[in-house]
Motif scaffolding. Sequence first.
Motif, PDB file in Angstrom:
ATOM      1  N   SER A   1      14.577   3.294   3.778  1.00  0.00           N
ATOM      2  CA  SER A   1      14.695   4.227   4.867  1.00  0.00           C
ATOM      3  C   SER A   1      13.528   4.927   5.203  1.00  0.00           C
ATOM      4  CB  SER A   1      15.684   5.273   4.360  1.00  0.00           C
ATOM      5  OG  SER A   1      15.816   5.906   3.627  1.00  0.00           O
ATOM      6  N   GLN A   2      12.530   5.358   3.867  1.00  0.00           N
ATOM      7  CA  GLN A   2      11.346   6.079   3.877  1.00  0.00           C
ATOM      8  C   GLN A   2      10.340   5.045   4.342  1.00  0.00           C
ATOM      9  OE1 GLN A   2      10.678   9.471   3.441  1.00  0.00           O
ATOM     10  NE2 GLN A   2       8.789   8.848   4.271  1.00  0.00           N
ATOM     11  N   MET A   3      10.455   3.570   3.959  1.00  0.00           N
ATOM     12  CA  MET A   3       9.422   2.858   4.574  1.00  0.00           C
ATOM     13  C   MET A   3       9.653   2.646   6.008  1.00  0.00           C
ATOM     14  SD  MET A   3       8.741   0.080   1.480  1.00  0.00           S
ATOM     15  CE  MET A   3      10.011   0.363   0.166  1.00  0.00           C
ATOM     16  N   LEU A   4      10.861   2.594   6.343  1.00  0.00           N
ATOM     17  CA  LEU A   4      10.996   2.320   7.819  1.00  0.00           C
ATOM     18  C   LEU A   4      10.475   3.249   8.782  1.00  0.00           C
ATOM     19  CD1 LEU A   4      14.849   1.068   8.198  1.00  0.00           C
ATOM     20  CD2 LEU A   4      12.771  -0.046   9.010  1.00  0.00           C
ATOM     21  N   ARG A   5      10.390   4.521   8.077  1.00  0.00           N
ATOM     22  CA  ARG A   5       9.740   5.819   9.034  1.00  0.00           C
ATOM     23  C   ARG A   5       8.307   5.604   8.573  1.00  0.00           C
ATOM     24  NH1 ARG A   5      14.321   8.429   6.744  1.00  0.00           N
ATOM     25  NH2 ARG A   5      13.252   9.295   4.878  1.00  0.00           N
TER      26      ARG A   5
ATOM     27  N   SER B 135      10.823  -3.674  11.560  1.00  0.00           N
ATOM     28  CA  SER B 135      12.287  -3.630  11.931  1.00  0.00           C
ATOM     29  C   SER B 135      13.016  -3.828  10.588  1.00  0.00           C
ATOM     30  CB  SER B 135      12.910  -4.847  12.865  1.00  0.00           C
ATOM     31  OG  SER B 135      12.387  -6.106  11.952  1.00  0.00           O
ATOM     32  N   GLN B 136      14.206  -3.384  10.581  1.00  0.00           N
ATOM     33  CA  GLN B 136      15.186  -3.270   9.222  1.00  0.00           C
ATOM     34  C   GLN B 136      15.008  -4.759   8.428  1.00  0.00           C
ATOM     35  OE1 GLN B 136      16.831  -0.671   7.534  1.00  0.00           O
ATOM     36  NE2 GLN B 136      16.711  -2.402   5.971  1.00  0.00           N
ATOM     37  N   LYS B 137      15.519  -5.669   9.593  1.00  0.00           N
ATOM     38  CA  LYS B 137      15.347  -7.096   9.279  1.00  0.00           C
ATOM     39  C   LYS B 137      14.155  -7.599   8.649  1.00  0.00           C
ATOM     40  CE  LYS B 137      15.931 -11.771  11.109  1.00  0.00           C
ATOM     41  NZ  LYS B 137      15.608 -12.867  12.053  1.00  0.00           N
ATOM     42  N   MET B 138      13.121  -7.307   9.343  1.00  0.00           N
ATOM     43  CA  MET B 138      11.736  -7.755   8.728  1.00  0.00           C
ATOM     44  C   MET B 138      11.396  -6.945   7.449  1.00  0.00           C
ATOM     45  SD  MET B 138      10.869 -10.373  10.479  1.00  0.00           S
ATOM     46  CE  MET B 138       9.716 -10.693   9.491  1.00  0.00           C
ATOM     47  N   LEU B 139      11.758  -5.727   7.352  1.00  0.00           N
ATOM     48  CA  LEU B 139      11.342  -4.925   6.020  1.00  0.00           C
ATOM     49  C   LEU B 139      12.215  -5.491   5.029  1.00  0.00           C
ATOM     50  CD1 LEU B 139      10.000  -2.571   4.549  1.00  0.00           C
ATOM     51  CD2 LEU B 139      12.120  -1.076   5.303  1.00  0.00           C
TER      52      LEU B 139
ATOM     53  N   PHE C 159       0.958  -1.175  -0.052  1.00  0.00           N
ATOM     54  CA  PHE C 159      -0.037   0.011  -0.058  1.00  0.00           C
ATOM     55  C   PHE C 159       0.911   1.239   0.081  1.00  0.00           C
ATOM     56  CE2 PHE C 159      -3.589  -2.725   1.337  1.00  0.00           C
ATOM     57  CZ  PHE C 159      -4.483  -2.145   0.201  1.00  0.00           C
ATOM     58  N   ARG C 160       2.067   1.188   0.842  1.00  0.00           N
ATOM     59  CA  ARG C 160       2.825   2.350   0.651  1.00  0.00           C
ATOM     60  C   ARG C 160       3.329   2.504  -0.594  1.00  0.00           C
ATOM     61  NH1 ARG C 160       3.134   6.100   1.462  1.00  0.00           N
ATOM     62  NH2 ARG C 160       5.182   6.794   2.027  1.00  0.00           N
ATOM     63  N   LEU C 161       3.873   1.534  -1.563  1.00  0.00           N
ATOM     64  CA  LEU C 161       4.347   1.675  -2.883  1.00  0.00           C
ATOM     65  C   LEU C 161       3.403   1.949  -3.725  1.00  0.00           C
ATOM     66  CD1 LEU C 161       6.924  -1.277  -3.002  1.00  0.00           C
ATOM     67  CD2 LEU C 161       7.404   1.248  -2.995  1.00  0.00           C
ATOM     68  N   TYR C 162       1.994   1.790  -3.372  1.00  0.00           N
ATOM     69  CA  TYR C 162       0.982   1.966  -4.296  1.00  0.00           C
ATOM     70  C   TYR C 162       0.564   3.705  -4.170  1.00  0.00           C
ATOM     71  CZ  TYR C 162      -3.966   1.965  -6.381  1.00  0.00           C
ATOM     72  OH  TYR C 162      -4.981   2.261  -7.178  1.00  0.00           O
ATOM     73  N   ALA C 163       0.812   4.144  -3.034  1.00  0.00           N
ATOM     74  CA  ALA C 163       0.351   5.621  -2.711  1.00  0.00           C
ATOM     75  C   ALA C 163       1.722   6.342  -3.219  1.00  0.00           C
ATOM     76  CB  ALA C 163       0.412   5.749  -1.004  1.00  0.00           C
ATOM     77  N   ASP C 164       2.878   6.025  -3.155  1.00  0.00           N
ATOM     78  CA  ASP C 164       4.212   6.563  -3.747  1.00  0.00           C
ATOM     79  C   ASP C 164       4.753   5.651  -4.748  1.00  0.00           C
ATOM     80  OD1 ASP C 164       3.823   9.236  -2.190  1.00  0.00           O
ATOM     81  OD2 ASP C 164       4.736   7.813  -0.517  1.00  0.00           O
ATOM     82  N   GLU C 165       4.903   6.150  -5.769  1.00  0.00           N
ATOM     83  CA  GLU C 165       5.147   5.101  -6.895  1.00  0.00           C
ATOM     84  C   GLU C 165       6.529   4.646  -6.663  1.00  0.00           C
ATOM     85  OE1 GLU C 165       6.648   5.793 -11.506  1.00  0.00           O
ATOM     86  OE2 GLU C 165       4.663   6.885 -11.033  1.00  0.00           O
ATOM     87  N   VAL C 166       7.620   5.438  -6.089  1.00  0.00           N
ATOM     88  CA  VAL C 166       9.053   4.910  -5.676  1.00  0.00           C
ATOM     89  C   VAL C 166       9.330   5.378  -4.406  1.00  0.00           C
ATOM     90  CG1 VAL C 166      11.298   5.216  -6.341  1.00  0.00           C
ATOM     91  CG2 VAL C 166       9.588   5.285  -8.085  1.00  0.00           C
ATOM     92  N   LEU C 167       9.938   4.261  -3.701  1.00  0.00           N
ATOM     93  CA  LEU C 167      10.221   4.575  -2.071  1.00  0.00           C
ATOM     94  C   LEU C 167      11.900   3.830  -1.864  1.00  0.00           C
ATOM     95  CD1 LEU C 167       7.126   4.052  -0.091  1.00  0.00           C
ATOM     96  CD2 LEU C 167       8.185   6.087  -0.461  1.00  0.00           C
ATOM     97  N   ARG C 168      12.224   4.499  -1.091  1.00  0.00           N
ATOM     98  CA  ARG C 168      13.637   3.820  -0.861  1.00  0.00           C
ATOM     99  C   ARG C 168      13.419   3.230   0.782  1.00  0.00           C
ATOM    100  NH1 ARG C 168      18.566   8.234  -1.243  1.00  0.00           N
ATOM    101  NH2 ARG C 168      19.632   6.428  -0.732  1.00  0.00           N
TER     102      ARG C 168
END
Length: 124
Positions: A58-62, A68-72, A47-56
């Motif tokens: 670090s942005q998804m972690l925020r 967690s970084q591991k699970m992401l 859903f985050r990638l659907y809302a914003d076409e491109v993400l890094r």
Amino acid sequence: MDTARTHQKVPIPVEDRRACLGPDGTVALVTRCLRLISGRWKLPILFRLYADEVLRSSQMLRDIPGVSQKMLTQHLRELEEDRLIVRSDFGEQPPRVEYRLTDRGQALMPVLLAARQFADDHKA
């Protein structure tokens, strides 16, 4: 009386049971779809990638509280393996990696939005 004969409730002719219950039947196809999105963080990522076409990452972690970084990283790899997202590594220093939905991931989103609408329409 055999109570385990739930397949008879499916509205298809008896001779076409494999269309529903066979290895390539409806149940198997829906199960395959559910497997693609199973995992605590896969839906928030999609859903985050659907809302914003491109993400890094670090942005998804925020943006995704509690991940967690591991699970992401694990869920991003699984989504990439299932060809729902694509990872673009620019080979720069410092590292720059971006994620976006593939066409397959985009095609899944109307199904997820319909599930969201169904859940909203049928609150307990």
